[in-house]
Write a protein that holds these residues in place. Structure first.
Motif, PDB file in Angstrom:
ATOM      1  N   LEU B  44      42.589  23.193 103.387  1.00 42.03           N
ATOM      2  CA  LEU B  44      42.071  22.432 102.256  1.00 42.03           C
ATOM      3  C   LEU B  44      42.999  22.793 101.052  1.00 42.03           C
ATOM      4  CD1 LEU B  44      39.334  21.755 100.785  1.00 42.03           C
ATOM      5  CD2 LEU B  44      38.851  24.199 100.294  1.00 42.03           C
ATOM      6  N   GLY B  45      43.034  21.596 100.337  1.00 45.11           N
ATOM      7  CA  GLY B  45      43.606  21.515  99.067  1.00 45.11           C
ATOM      8  C   GLY B  45      43.988  20.230  98.543  1.00 45.11           C
ATOM      9  N   VAL B 199      41.724  18.962 108.567  1.00 37.54           N
ATOM     10  CA  VAL B 199      42.385  18.911 107.232  1.00 37.54           C
ATOM     11  C   VAL B 199      41.328  18.292 106.236  1.00 37.54           C
ATOM     12  CG1 VAL B 199      44.239  17.623 105.912  1.00 37.54           C
ATOM     13  CG2 VAL B 199      44.693  18.846 107.984  1.00 37.54           C
ATOM     14  N   THR B 200      41.270  18.644 105.332  1.00 40.45           N
ATOM     15  CA  THR B 200      40.421  17.935 104.062  1.00 40.45           C
ATOM     16  C   THR B 200      40.622  18.329 102.619  1.00 40.45           C
ATOM     17  OG1 THR B 200      38.118  17.377 103.367  1.00 40.45           O
ATOM     18  CG2 THR B 200      38.654  19.809 104.184  1.00 40.45           C
ATOM     19  N   HIS B 201      40.260  17.511 101.740  1.00 42.01           N
ATOM     20  CA  HIS B 201      40.523  17.690 100.451  1.00 42.01           C
ATOM     21  C   HIS B 201      39.107  18.276  99.694  1.00 42.01           C
ATOM     22  CE1 HIS B 201      40.429  13.335 100.122  1.00 42.01           C
ATOM     23  NE2 HIS B 201      39.552  13.787  99.220  1.00 42.01           N
ATOM     24  N   ASP B 202      37.936  18.046 100.603  1.00 41.54           N
ATOM     25  CA  ASP B 202      36.754  18.222 100.233  1.00 41.54           C
ATOM     26  C   ASP B 202      36.264  19.547 100.338  1.00 41.54           C
ATOM     27  OD1 ASP B 202      33.777  18.015  99.857  1.00 41.54           O
ATOM     28  OD2 ASP B 202      33.921  15.956 100.424  1.00 41.54           O
ATOM     29  N   GLN B 203      35.831  20.207  99.114  1.00 36.73           N
ATOM     30  CA  GLN B 203      35.493  21.577  99.313  1.00 36.73           C
ATOM     31  C   GLN B 203      34.070  21.553 100.204  1.00 36.73           C
ATOM     32  OE1 GLN B 203      36.208  19.963  96.346  1.00 36.73           O
ATOM     33  NE2 GLN B 203      37.476  21.302  95.312  1.00 36.73           N
ATOM     34  N   ASP B 204      33.274  20.894  99.894  1.00 33.58           N
ATOM     35  CA  ASP B 204      32.000  20.884 100.513  1.00 33.58           C
ATOM     36  C   ASP B 204      32.060  20.878 102.246  1.00 33.58           C
ATOM     37  OD1 ASP B 204      30.805  21.005  98.213  1.00 33.58           O
ATOM     38  OD2 ASP B 204      29.990  18.949  98.111  1.00 33.58           O
ATOM     39  N   GLU B 205      33.095  19.930 102.310  1.00 39.11           N
ATOM     40  CA  GLU B 205      33.291  19.997 104.109  1.00 39.11           C
ATOM     41  C   GLU B 205      34.039  21.150 104.598  1.00 39.11           C
ATOM     42  OE1 GLU B 205      34.417  15.223 104.218  1.00 39.11           O
ATOM     43  OE2 GLU B 205      35.880  16.397 105.125  1.00 39.11           O
ATOM     44  N   ALA B 206      34.895  21.749 103.752  1.00 44.24           N
ATOM     45  CA  ALA B 206      35.370  22.851 104.438  1.00 44.24           C
ATOM     46  C   ALA B 206      34.520  23.982 104.432  1.00 44.24           C
ATOM     47  CB  ALA B 206      36.778  22.993 103.432  1.00 44.24           C
ATOM     48  N   LEU B 207      33.647  24.011 103.529  1.00 41.62           N
ATOM     49  CA  LEU B 207      32.682  25.118 103.100  1.00 41.62           C
ATOM     50  C   LEU B 207      31.489  25.050 104.538  1.00 41.62           C
ATOM     51  CD1 LEU B 207      32.323  25.564  99.257  1.00 41.62           C
ATOM     52  CD2 LEU B 207      33.188  27.028 100.773  1.00 41.62           C
ATOM     53  N   SER B 208      31.254  23.929 104.699  1.00 41.69           N
ATOM     54  CA  SER B 208      30.113  23.769 105.667  1.00 41.69           C
ATOM     55  C   SER B 208      30.490  23.772 107.144  1.00 41.69           C
ATOM     56  CB  SER B 208      29.310  22.340 105.280  1.00 41.69           C
ATOM     57  OG  SER B 208      30.012  21.398 105.386  1.00 41.69           O
ATOM     58  N   LEU B 209      31.759  23.150 107.369  1.00 41.32           N
ATOM     59  CA  LEU B 209      32.132  23.210 108.664  1.00 41.32           C
ATOM     60  C   LEU B 209      32.972  24.424 109.085  1.00 41.32           C
ATOM     61  CD1 LEU B 209      33.697  19.595 108.811  1.00 41.32           C
ATOM     62  CD2 LEU B 209      31.578  20.365 110.092  1.00 41.32           C
ATOM     63  N   ALA B 210      33.714  25.028 108.312  1.00 40.65           N
ATOM     64  CA  ALA B 210      34.657  25.830 108.902  1.00 40.65           C
ATOM     65  C   ALA B 210      34.483  27.347 109.089  1.00 40.65           C
ATOM     66  CB  ALA B 210      35.965  25.848 107.940  1.00 40.65           C
ATOM     67  N   ASP B 211      34.880  27.884 110.066  1.00 34.53           N
ATOM     68  CA  ASP B 211      34.987  29.534 110.055  1.00 34.53           C
ATOM     69  C   ASP B 211      35.740  30.079 109.347  1.00 34.53           C
ATOM     70  OD1 ASP B 211      33.120  28.995 112.225  1.00 34.53           O
ATOM     71  OD2 ASP B 211      34.758  28.515 113.800  1.00 34.53           O
ATOM     72  N   ARG B 212      37.024  29.482 109.127  1.00 35.53           N
ATOM     73  CA  ARG B 212      37.887  30.091 108.095  1.00 35.53           C
ATOM     74  C   ARG B 212      38.628  28.723 107.390  1.00 35.53           C
ATOM     75  NH1 ARG B 212      42.431  33.626 110.373  1.00 35.53           N
ATOM     76  NH2 ARG B 212      42.257  32.493 112.035  1.00 35.53           N
ATOM     77  N   GLY B 219      52.363  23.616  99.205  1.00 34.80           N
ATOM     78  CA  GLY B 219      52.946  23.877 100.558  1.00 34.80           C
ATOM     79  C   GLY B 219      52.801  25.312 100.828  1.00 34.80           C
ATOM     80  N   VAL B 220      52.139  26.049 100.267  1.00 39.95           N
ATOM     81  CA  VAL B 220      52.037  27.508 100.396  1.00 39.95           C
ATOM     82  C   VAL B 220      50.432  27.760 100.528  1.00 39.95           C
ATOM     83  CG1 VAL B 220      52.242  29.941  99.605  1.00 39.95           C
ATOM     84  CG2 VAL B 220      54.051  28.140  98.910  1.00 39.95           C
ATOM     85  N   ALA B 221      50.232  28.754 101.633  1.00 42.48           N
ATOM     86  CA  ALA B 221      48.754  29.059 101.839  1.00 42.48           C
ATOM     87  C   ALA B 221      48.340  30.094 100.788  1.00 42.48           C
ATOM     88  CB  ALA B 221      48.684  29.492 103.371  1.00 42.48           C
ATOM     89  N   GLN B 222      47.481  29.915 100.111  1.00 42.33           N
ATOM     90  CA  GLN B 222      47.075  30.590  99.046  1.00 42.33           C
ATOM     91  C   GLN B 222      46.133  31.732  99.683  1.00 42.33           C
ATOM     92  OE1 GLN B 222      48.413  30.104  95.602  1.00 42.33           O
ATOM     93  NE2 GLN B 222      49.350  28.773  96.744  1.00 42.33           N
ATOM     94  N   GLN B 223      45.144  31.388 100.400  1.00 43.37           N
ATOM     95  CA  GLN B 223      44.146  32.413 100.755  1.00 43.37           C
ATOM     96  C   GLN B 223      43.619  31.844 102.172  1.00 43.37           C
ATOM     97  OE1 GLN B 223      40.761  32.972  98.158  1.00 43.37           O
ATOM     98  NE2 GLN B 223      40.202  34.657  99.333  1.00 43.37           N
ATOM     99  N   ILE B 224      43.655  32.698 103.214  1.00 45.42           N
ATOM    100  CA  ILE B 224      42.996  32.430 104.502  1.00 45.42           C
ATOM    101  C   ILE B 224      41.944  33.424 104.664  1.00 45.42           C
ATOM    102  CG2 ILE B 224      43.524  32.049 107.034  1.00 45.42           C
ATOM    103  CD1 ILE B 224      46.507  31.727 106.152  1.00 45.42           C
TER     104      ILE B 224
END
Lengths: 177, 465
Positions: B44-45, B199-212, B219-224
């Motif tokens: 996400l980003g 891969v998404t830039h949509d927070q809702d999608e990421a929050l509703s779909l992902a385990d992590r 280019g840097v992972a801020q939080q996993i």
């Protein structure tokens, strides 16, 4: 499949030059190189004067080379425009599905290019069918490279039979279409 | 490539590109993470943060500039994409436009040399899983966006890959279809039990779909972290700002105690937490980054700020016309006084007509006439050009060919086709046009005895016809 080279920008410009020069100038230039008295034959003769060479003029070959030089850029640029119109994502999708570069070309690029290749062939055929300067300057217009456009030219400007020349032109049109 | 794995390890995966002036920049820097089997990972980003670059590096579509990718104990970053065996769904679906749906779905199986019977079975199963059933014989261009997206998913899952990569697959769909397809993707992921990187830039999608969720920036992972943690405990200000709306409050620092500061809470925030104890930023400025005050319910925030929620309901007032002039449609809104449109000064309130009436009333005016077709300005010169330079010469030549010097109308053609050297001439022309040499000579009469007198002279000329 698509490899970028530093010459990519310049190659189309280089290829356009023969189109802009015109067929007569290209044929005349080729004649200086290819025909029996040309540079291509003179250089080996100077380097190896003792070697005996057959003196038979390969006029058909000369005309073919001239046609390729004048027709290749046209065909290349036409096909290039078709290739660049194909979404590179398709080849990438095929790669993720297990297609190696050969399979990508065979299953993706070739079928998508087929209409463009057919059109390019038709246009190049029509262009080459009406070949005249190369056949005159590089070939033997009375012999092996006597083409239909020469027949039309002779009927019109040597025999002065415009009616017959028109008939030949109509037959040319029918044949190439 | 095996269809099941335990874990996929990304070790300091880096990808550099040449920037302006030849200076290299890192599109992806040192991405390190481990993906377990069955996990759903969302990258996400914002745009340009390197999430698609990361996906392409995993798929093998981009070579790495540094780092390694290990699938269990096998290093795969040196393999081309066709040997990695991952399924991928592209943003624009990348369906092969010349193949019907069934061939699109079965393409991966065909490349793997799967038999026809098994291909048909798995293709059918894949189409059912991807909800693309019933469209087998259609071309991709005949499908809607949602159907194409389902076919793309079916094509990716039918090869039973160990890992499914999805590059913003829902970004081209409308909001309603996006929500439906989102649930469908999660269902497929759960049923197959494979790992998915999304891969998404949509927070809702990421929050509703992902385990992590892997939140990325530059280019840097801020939080996993799992969605709850990313939302409730963002690791830095960027993550907090990216993950929600009212996630940042600016408060004055009252007191500093080493790394901890105490913030002053304004009186309007009395309904919220009594005090916030937050860790200061790098430089203890007046504004501090807040932790452990998350999430703030939106309703509470609104009430604390003294706002009262109000639905502004637009009411369509119709089109109005006055004195033959057209006014654009207006929407009168109820709500704050500032939103209400007022009548124009001097505009008589009763001078309203329907636009249709106005159009009828002005039917005879110049404005109501059919506009001049401007394409004629292009077509007419082109037609004239063709007529003068092609059609007229062609017809003239055709007429000329039927008026020979001697004989009837077809004398030229009969003479042409009865001449012996016609066929070699045409054959030579065809041979040159087709760019190939023939074994026969271009100059050959059917009868050598008859053509002997027509051989070329030494000067190169010959007797024509």
């Amino acid at each position: 499949m698509r490899v970028k080279t530093p010459y990519q920008r310049w190659s189309p410009r280089f290829l356009v030059v023969p189109i802009t020069l015109g067929t007569v100038l290209i044929a005349e230039g080729n004649a200086h190189v290819i025909r029996p008295q040309g540079v291509a034959r003179a250089v080996p003769a100077v380097l190896h004067p003792t070697t005996e060479r057959s003196g038979s003029p390969t006029t058909i070959t000369g005309v073919l080379i001239s046609l390729v030089i004048s027709g290749f850029p046209f065909a290349f640029l036409l096909i290039l425009s078709y290739i660049t119109g194909i979404d590179p994502g398709l080849a990438r999708a095929a790669a993720t599905l297990g297609a190696d570069p050969k399979a990508q070309f065979r299953h993706i690029y070739l079928p998508l290019l087929a209409p463009g290749l057919a059109m390019c062939f038709c246009l190049a055929f029509v262009q080459a069918f009406s070949v005249f300067p190369s056949a005159i300057l590089l070939g033997s217009p009375a012999g092996p490279t006597r083409v239909i456009s020469i027949a039309a030219y002779e009927a019109a400007f040597e025999v002065y039979d415009y009616s017959l020349a028109s008939a030949i032109a109509m037959i040319m049109g029918l044949s190439s279409s | 490539m095996k269809s099941i794995f335990d874990e996929l390890r990304l070790n300091a995966v880096t990808r550099r590109f040449a920037g302006v002036g030849g200076a290299a920049f890192n599109a992806l820097s040192d991405l390190t993470m481990t993906i377990k089997r069955g996990e759903f990972i969302a990258l996400l980003g914002p745009s340009g943060c390197g999430k698609s670059t990361a996906l392409n590096c995993i798929a093998g579509l981009l070579p790495l500039s540094g780092g390694t990718i290990m699938l269990d104990e096998t290093r795969i970053d040196t393999l081309p994409p066709e040997q990695r065996g991952f399924g991928m769904v592209f943003q624009n679906y990348a369906l092969f436009p010349h193949m019907p749906v069934e061939k699109n779905v079965g393409f991966g199986l065909r490349m793997r040399g799967v038999g026809a019977a098994e291909t048909a079975t798995r293709r059918r199963q894949g189409a059912q899983d991807g909800a693309a059933d019933g469209q087998e014989h259609k071309l991709p261009g005949q499908l809607s966006g949602g159907q194409q997206q389902r076919v793309a998913i079916a094509r990716a899952i039918v090869i039973e890959p160990p890992l499914i990569l999805m590059d913003e697959p829902l970004s081209n769909l409308d909001a309603k279809l996006r929500i439906e397809t989102r649930a469908e993707i999660r269902r497929i992921h759960t049923e197959l039990g494979r790992a998915t990187i999304y891969v998404t830039h949509d927070q809702d999608e990421a929050l509703s779909l992902a385990d992590r969720i892997v939140v990325m920036k530059d280019g840097v992972a801020q939080q996993i972290a799992p969605p709850q943690e990313v939302y409730a405990q963002p690791s830095n200000l960027h993550v907090a700002r990216f993950m929600g709306y009212r996630n940042v409050l600016e408060l004055d620092v009252e007191r500093e105690e080493g790394e901890r500061v105490t913030l002053a809470v304004p009186a309007s925030a009395s309904s919220g937490p009594a005090s916030f104890r937050c860790r200061a930023g790098a430089a203890a400025s007046r504004f501090a980054r807040m932790r452990r005050c998350w999430p703030l319910p939106r309703r509470q925030c609104d009430r604390r700020r003294g706002h009262q929620r109000r639905i502004l309901r637009p009411r369509f007032a119709g089109r109005r016309a006055h004195a033959g002039r057209y006014d654009p449609p207006r929407a009168r809104r109820t709500g704050p006084a500032g939103w209400r449109r007022r009548a124009r000064p001097g505009f008589p309130s009763n001078a309203r007509w329907c636009i249709r009436d106005v159009a009828m009333a002005t039917a005879d005016s110049a404005l109501a006439r059919e506009p001049f077709d401007r394409t004629l300005l292009l077509v007419a010169p082109a037609g004239l050009f063709m007529l003068l330079l092609f059609i007229y010469p062609f017809l003239y030549g055709l007429w000329l060919s039927f008026t020979p010097k001697e004989g009837g109308a077809l004398a030229n053609y009969t003479h042409f086709f009865n001449t012996d050297n016609l066929w070699p001439t045409i054959w030579t022309t065809l041979r040159l046009a087709l760019r190939r040499r023939s074994s026969t000579s271009g100059w050959r009469c059917r009868s050598r005895s008859r053509c002997a007198s027509r051989r070329p002279t030494s000067a190169g000329h010959h007797d024509f016809w």
